[in-house]
Write a protein that holds these residues in place. Structure first.
Motif, PDB file in Angstrom:
ATOM      1  N   PRO A   1       5.202  32.202 -68.647  1.00 21.90           N
ATOM      2  CA  PRO A   1       4.479  31.771 -67.453  1.00 21.90           C
ATOM      3  C   PRO A   1       5.123  32.282 -66.165  1.00 21.90           C
ATOM      4  CG  PRO A   1       5.857  30.008 -68.249  1.00 21.90           C
ATOM      5  CD  PRO A   1       5.992  31.119 -69.240  1.00 21.90           C
ATOM      6  N   VAL A   2       4.392  32.061 -65.046  1.00 19.16           N
ATOM      7  CA  VAL A   2       4.803  32.578 -63.746  1.00 19.16           C
ATOM      8  C   VAL A   2       4.990  31.411 -62.792  1.00 19.16           C
ATOM      9  CG1 VAL A   2       4.175  34.095 -61.832  1.00 19.16           C
ATOM     10  CG2 VAL A   2       3.524  34.702 -64.165  1.00 19.16           C
ATOM     11  N   LEU A   3       5.948  31.540 -61.887  1.00 16.39           N
ATOM     12  CA  LEU A   3       6.209  30.503 -60.886  1.00 16.39           C
ATOM     13  C   LEU A   3       5.241  30.647 -59.728  1.00 16.39           C
ATOM     14  CD1 LEU A   3       8.225  28.183 -60.377  1.00 16.39           C
ATOM     15  CD2 LEU A   3       9.593  29.798 -59.050  1.00 16.39           C
ATOM     16  N   LYS A   4       4.712  29.529 -59.272  1.00 18.23           N
ATOM     17  CA  LYS A   4       3.789  29.519 -58.131  1.00 18.23           C
ATOM     18  C   LYS A   4       4.438  30.216 -56.932  1.00 18.23           C
ATOM     19  CE  LYS A   4       3.348  25.743 -55.728  1.00 18.23           C
ATOM     20  NZ  LYS A   4       3.035  24.345 -55.380  1.00 18.23           N
ATOM     21  N   GLY A   5       3.643  31.075 -56.240  1.00 16.59           N
ATOM     22  CA  GLY A   5       4.142  31.779 -55.065  1.00 16.59           C
ATOM     23  C   GLY A   5       4.783  33.121 -55.373  1.00 16.59           C
ATOM     24  N   LYS A   6       4.932  33.471 -56.663  1.00 17.51           N
ATOM     25  CA  LYS A   6       5.527  34.759 -57.031  1.00 17.51           C
ATOM     26  C   LYS A   6       4.418  35.795 -57.158  1.00 17.51           C
ATOM     27  CE  LYS A   6       8.591  36.933 -60.410  1.00 17.51           C
ATOM     28  NZ  LYS A   6       9.877  37.059 -59.797  1.00 17.51           N
ATOM     29  N   THR A   7       4.625  36.970 -56.574  1.00 20.53           N
ATOM     30  CA  THR A   7       3.617  38.023 -56.568  1.00 20.53           C
ATOM     31  C   THR A   7       3.525  38.676 -57.940  1.00 20.53           C
ATOM     32  OG1 THR A   7       3.951  38.448 -54.226  1.00 20.53           O
ATOM     33  CG2 THR A   7       2.896  40.181 -55.511  1.00 20.53           C
ATOM     34  N   ILE A   8       2.291  38.758 -58.449  1.00 25.41           N
ATOM     35  CA  ILE A   8       2.026  39.392 -59.741  1.00 25.41           C
ATOM     36  C   ILE A   8       1.455  40.786 -59.475  1.00 25.41           C
ATOM     37  CG2 ILE A   8       0.720  39.251 -61.886  1.00 25.41           C
ATOM     38  CD1 ILE A   8       0.565  36.206 -61.420  1.00 25.41           C
TER      39      ILE A   8
ATOM     40  N   SER B   1     -10.515  44.644 -70.019  1.00 21.36           N
ATOM     41  CA  SER B   1      -9.496  43.895 -70.758  1.00 21.36           C
ATOM     42  C   SER B   1      -9.030  42.729 -69.894  1.00 21.36           C
ATOM     43  CB  SER B   1      -8.321  44.795 -71.129  1.00 21.36           C
ATOM     44  OG  SER B   1      -7.417  44.097 -71.969  1.00 21.36           O
ATOM     45  N   ILE B   2      -8.580  41.665 -70.531  1.00 18.67           N
ATOM     46  CA  ILE B   2      -8.213  40.432 -69.819  1.00 18.67           C
ATOM     47  C   ILE B   2      -6.795  40.029 -70.196  1.00 18.67           C
ATOM     48  CG2 ILE B   2      -8.719  37.969 -69.534  1.00 18.67           C
ATOM     49  CD1 ILE B   2     -11.656  38.610 -70.106  1.00 18.67           C
ATOM     50  N   LYS B   3      -6.024  39.664 -69.195  1.00 18.92           N
ATOM     51  CA  LYS B   3      -4.700  39.074 -69.390  1.00 18.92           C
ATOM     52  C   LYS B   3      -4.741  37.623 -68.922  1.00 18.92           C
ATOM     53  CE  LYS B   3      -1.631  42.314 -70.710  1.00 18.92           C
ATOM     54  NZ  LYS B   3      -0.685  42.155 -71.836  1.00 18.92           N
ATOM     55  N   SER B   4      -4.235  36.708 -69.766  1.00 14.52           N
ATOM     56  CA  SER B   4      -4.157  35.295 -69.381  1.00 14.52           C
ATOM     57  C   SER B   4      -2.757  34.981 -68.878  1.00 14.52           C
ATOM     58  CB  SER B   4      -4.488  34.404 -70.580  1.00 14.52           C
ATOM     59  OG  SER B   4      -5.827  34.603 -70.985  1.00 14.52           O
ATOM     60  N   ILE B   5      -2.690  34.274 -67.742  1.00 12.61           N
ATOM     61  CA  ILE B   5      -1.413  33.923 -67.116  1.00 12.61           C
ATOM     62  C   ILE B   5      -1.422  32.435 -66.808  1.00 12.61           C
ATOM     63  CG2 ILE B   5       0.048  34.227 -65.082  1.00 12.61           C
ATOM     64  CD1 ILE B   5       0.171  36.612 -66.799  1.00 12.61           C
ATOM     65  N   GLU B   6      -0.296  31.742 -67.113  1.00 15.80           N
ATOM     66  CA  GLU B   6      -0.122  30.349 -66.711  1.00 15.80           C
ATOM     67  C   GLU B   6       0.828  30.293 -65.527  1.00 15.80           C
ATOM     68  OE1 GLU B   6      -0.226  26.559 -69.223  1.00 15.80           O
ATOM     69  OE2 GLU B   6       0.510  28.104 -70.600  1.00 15.80           O
ATOM     70  N   VAL B   7       0.425  29.568 -64.479  1.00 18.63           N
ATOM     71  CA  VAL B   7       1.235  29.444 -63.266  1.00 18.63           C
ATOM     72  C   VAL B   7       1.684  27.996 -63.141  1.00 18.63           C
ATOM     73  CG1 VAL B   7       1.265  29.658 -60.758  1.00 18.63           C
ATOM     74  CG2 VAL B   7       0.015  31.334 -62.138  1.00 18.63           C
ATOM     75  N   PHE B   8       2.993  27.794 -62.908  1.00 19.68           N
ATOM     76  CA  PHE B   8       3.566  26.460 -62.798  1.00 19.68           C
ATOM     77  C   PHE B   8       4.167  26.258 -61.408  1.00 19.68           C
ATOM     78  CE2 PHE B   8       3.805  27.105 -67.423  1.00 19.68           C
ATOM     79  CZ  PHE B   8       3.275  25.896 -67.866  1.00 19.68           C
ATOM     80  N   ASP B   9       4.225  24.974 -61.006  1.00 21.69           N
ATOM     81  CA  ASP B   9       4.969  24.634 -59.784  1.00 21.69           C
ATOM     82  C   ASP B   9       6.446  24.922 -59.982  1.00 21.69           C
ATOM     83  OD1 ASP B   9       2.732  23.687 -58.407  1.00 21.69           O
ATOM     84  OD2 ASP B   9       2.854  21.754 -59.406  1.00 21.69           O
ATOM     85  N   TYR B  10       6.874  24.848 -61.197  1.00 22.26           N
ATOM     86  CA  TYR B  10       8.243  25.178 -61.576  1.00 22.26           C
ATOM     87  C   TYR B  10       8.193  25.729 -62.997  1.00 22.26           C
ATOM     88  CZ  TYR B  10       7.791  20.900 -64.246  1.00 22.26           C
ATOM     89  OH  TYR B  10       7.354  19.948 -65.126  1.00 22.26           O
ATOM     90  N   ILE B  11       9.218  26.430 -63.366  1.00 23.96           N
ATOM     91  CA  ILE B  11       9.283  26.962 -64.730  1.00 23.96           C
ATOM     92  C   ILE B  11       9.971  25.914 -65.607  1.00 23.96           C
ATOM     93  CG2 ILE B  11      10.177  28.783 -66.208  1.00 23.96           C
ATOM     94  CD1 ILE B  11       7.973  29.687 -64.304  1.00 23.96           C
TER      95      ILE B  11
END
Length: 667
Positions: free
Chosen positions: A397-404, A469-479
């Motif tokens: 997963p990715v942290l909220k506010g981080k540029t993808i 094509s599709i990539k699924s990403i989960e974004v969290f307030d924290y990891i």
């Protein structure tokens, strides 16, 4: 005054043979008859059965601690008695004052508290005996000894009294002096279970289920909890015996309906339990299977002979099986396979229906989830557009506010253009129109589940896209914290006194805090707060199984914990017993001459020895386990003998750790 009172003409204590008059004060203004009773050490005697006399004479013949009781009933009444009154009375007077005072540390206690008594005397040495009055009976809690102090746990509510009897060491009297002190025992605040919940989001077969109980009670009390698992057929299993642990976990091997029963009690409560609660829950074999996406890596129409990859994105299940069915001019059926993709090379042009069936390996039916795609194969000659790969600069997963950042590699066509779609939980957030740029950037500002879709088409294509094509990403307030590894010394044997250092290797180290709970032989001995240290060290002081529970969570997490690991280390009191051998004090063995055999060994702690002798082919135990490492034996007959010595450490639970055999022949 609305009560029945009794009193005596002589104040307690009195000597034997004293004439004690028991008086009844009838303030009830009713016609009553009275029954007079005397109790001593739980035995009751009737002085006089129901009579209208309001006083009687009692001449005690023995020293002791008595309870005087009067029962009264209304004349003509149907009850066995309507009123009752009691009083304590002691027979036996001290000749001289040996006790100068009795001191208790507090006269108001709660159930389970310790009552500490100190007796001051006018001389030493003396002997002391202690009695406690419980309801209508005196109970001796310590017989005569030289101890002038006593500590006792109060086990009943209400008014209590402690009596100390004292006598000289050479005295033949039952006692030479006595004195008493009174105290009050108050009930504890009721233990009330306030919450009972499951901390595991998915209750699945063969996975750890975690439950937590909360209760309301006095903050300075110790509360114990006991958990039972009850299956749908009524079978009961104790998961945790009474313990202070509020969080219990276990692994359920079989799906079905269950109940978890929790019994809560104060550690000093006389009840089997003070409160209880039941939590109903259902354990599933696996999460329900959903087909999230079923796509082809190239958009239709495509040419005959082109290899088209069908991709399945499925959630749920345990061991997923996939089946791909192609219906059309040239049909195919993959049968069930473990692959989540299938390469289809079309053989004939036409319209096709692509079918994806998914089920768990344990499912007996045809499928649990199904999805369809329509597809067209034609005979136009051109190189198809195909996405070769999608590269992200971050891990999921990715942290909220981080540029993808995402880059797309594609092939085919004449002049490719790229477009991008960003969705959050099914809702479109952003649509980046087609351009020659094969990359995009996106910064998620909220937590949630996102889909990044890349679309590619030839400049001269009249379709919405040629492939996607599709990539699924989960974004969290924290990891959430993840413990990757637990590192600790690799040793065959841990001994008391060895320092054991345990290192937790976690992701996102700076933002992770860890709580350590150390249990020794299933007893919790230490629990830390959540701390930033990733290293925990301890030095075992005695042998046993040391189990360290490691709870990790992100500093921003509001959960009890994000991740949990355990380490179990068995610590031995000493090295195992080895190299056991037997020596003797003689070189020649003769009949009727005693021989002493001595055992020598290496390792062990507080070692004990057991000896057997084989005579005429039979083994006999001649010395049970003791600290004595030698045995003296007298052979009375000629022949062959054997001495067997078994040895083990005193605390060892096995029958023996090592042994040795010594053979000899007598002349």
């Amino acid at each position: 005054m609305n009560e029945l009172a009794i009193n005596c003409n002589l104040k307690s204590p009195q000597a034997k043979e004293s004439k004690v008059i028991i008086n009844v004060d009838n303030n009830l203004k009713q016609k009553l008859v009275y029954k007079y009773m005397i109790g001593c050490n739980g035995v009751w005697d009737i002085l006089k059965d129901f009579t209208n006399e309001e006083k009687i004479e009692w001449i005690p013949e023995k020293d002791g601690k008595y309870i005087l009781m009067v029962q009264a009933k209304k004349v003509g009444g149907n009850k066995s008695f309507d009123y009752v009154s009691k009083m304590d009375y002691i027979i036996g007077k001290a000749e001289e004052k040996l006790i100068s005072g009795i001191y208790i540390d507090k006269d108001k206690l709660k159930l389970g508290d310790k009552l500490n008594i100190t007796v001051d005397t006018t001389r030493f040495p003396l002997l002391f005996r202690y009695w406690i009055r419980i309801e209508d009976e005196w109970e001796m809690i310590k017989d005569y000894s030289a101890d002038n102090v006593l500590s006792w746990v109060v086990k009943g509510e209400g008014k209590g009294e402690i009596l100390v009897e004292c006598k000289n060491i050479d005295s033949k009297n039952d006692f030479d002096d006595f004195q008493s002190a009174k105290f009050q025992v108050y009930s504890l605040k009721n233990v009330v279970i306030t919450d009972f919940k499951c901390l595991t989001s998915d209750l699945l077969e063969d996975s750890e289920l975690i439950f937590q109980i909360d209760s309301d009670h006095d903050s300075d009390r110790t509360i114990l909890y006991k958990f039972f698992k009850i299956s749908s057929n009524g079978e009961t299993e104790c998961i945790q015996n009474y313990s202070t642990k509020r969080i219990v976990s276990y692994v359920e091997k079989k799906s079905g309906e269950y109940r978890l029963l929790c019994l809560a009690k104060d550690i000093y409560s006389m009840n089997k339990f003070d409160d209880r609660a039941v939590l109903n829950f259902r354990v599933k074999k696996y999460n329900k299977i959903y087909i999230k996406n079923f796509i082809a890596d190239m958009n239709y129409p495509q040419l005959c002979g082109v290899k088209i990859t069908l991709k399945a994105e499925v959630i749920g299940g345990r061991e997923l099986l996939y089946r791909y069915v192609i219906e059309g001019n040239y049909s195919e059926d993959s049968g069930y396979t473990t692959c989540d993709s299938y390469v289809w090379e079309s053989k004939q042009p036409g319209r096709y229906k692509l079918i994806l069936m998914v089920k768990d390996r344990s499912f007996q039916g045809n499928y649990e989830a199904i999805e369809y795609l329509n597809y067209i194969i034609d005979e136009r000659s051109r190189e198809p557009v195909k996405i070769e790969g999608m590269i992200l600069n971050v891990d999921n997963p990715v942290l909220k506010g981080k540029t993808i950042k995402m880059k797309v590699n594609a092939s085919g066509g004449v002049d490719l253009k790229y477009g991008f779609l960003i969705r959050k939980e099914g809702t479109e957030l952003k649509n980046i129109d087609y351009s020659k740029d094969n990359f995009m950037e996106f910064t998620p500002e909220e937590s949630g589940k996102y889909e990044l879709e890349a679309r590619v088409k030839d400049q001269y294509s009249d379709r919405e896209y040629d492939c996607h094509s599709i990539k699924s990403i989960e974004v969290f307030d924290y990891i959430p914290a993840v413990i990757d590894y637990i590192l600790y010394p690799v040793k065959e044997l841990f001994l008391v006194g060895d320092e054991i250092v345990i290192n937790s290797v976690v992701q996102n180290t700076k933002n992770v805090v860890i709580k350590y709970v150390l249990n020794i032989n299933n007893h919790k001995v230490e629990e830390t707060d959540f701390v930033p240290q990733k290293i925990y060290a301890f030095v075992p002081k005695y042998g046993g199984v040391y189990r360290l529970e490691i709870f990790a969570k992100n500093v921003k997490s509001k959960k009890e914990f994000d991740c949990k690991k355990e380490v179990c280390v068995e610590v031995n009191e000493a090295l195992p017993i080895t190299n056991t051998r037997i020596t003797c004090d003689n070189l020649k063995f003769k009949c009727s001459i005693p021989v002493t055999f001595t055992v020598h060994k290496e390792g062990g702690k507080d070692v004990m020895y057991e000896f057997y002798v084989m005579e005429k082919g039979d083994w006999n135990l001649v010395q049970d386990y003791s600290k004595k490492n030698y045995y003296t034996y007298i052979p009375f007959n000629r022949g062959e003998y054997k001495i067997l010595a078994l040895c083990k450490s005193q605390r060892s639970k096995v029958s023996y750790e090592d042994y040795s055999i010594f053979s000899f022949k007598t002349e």
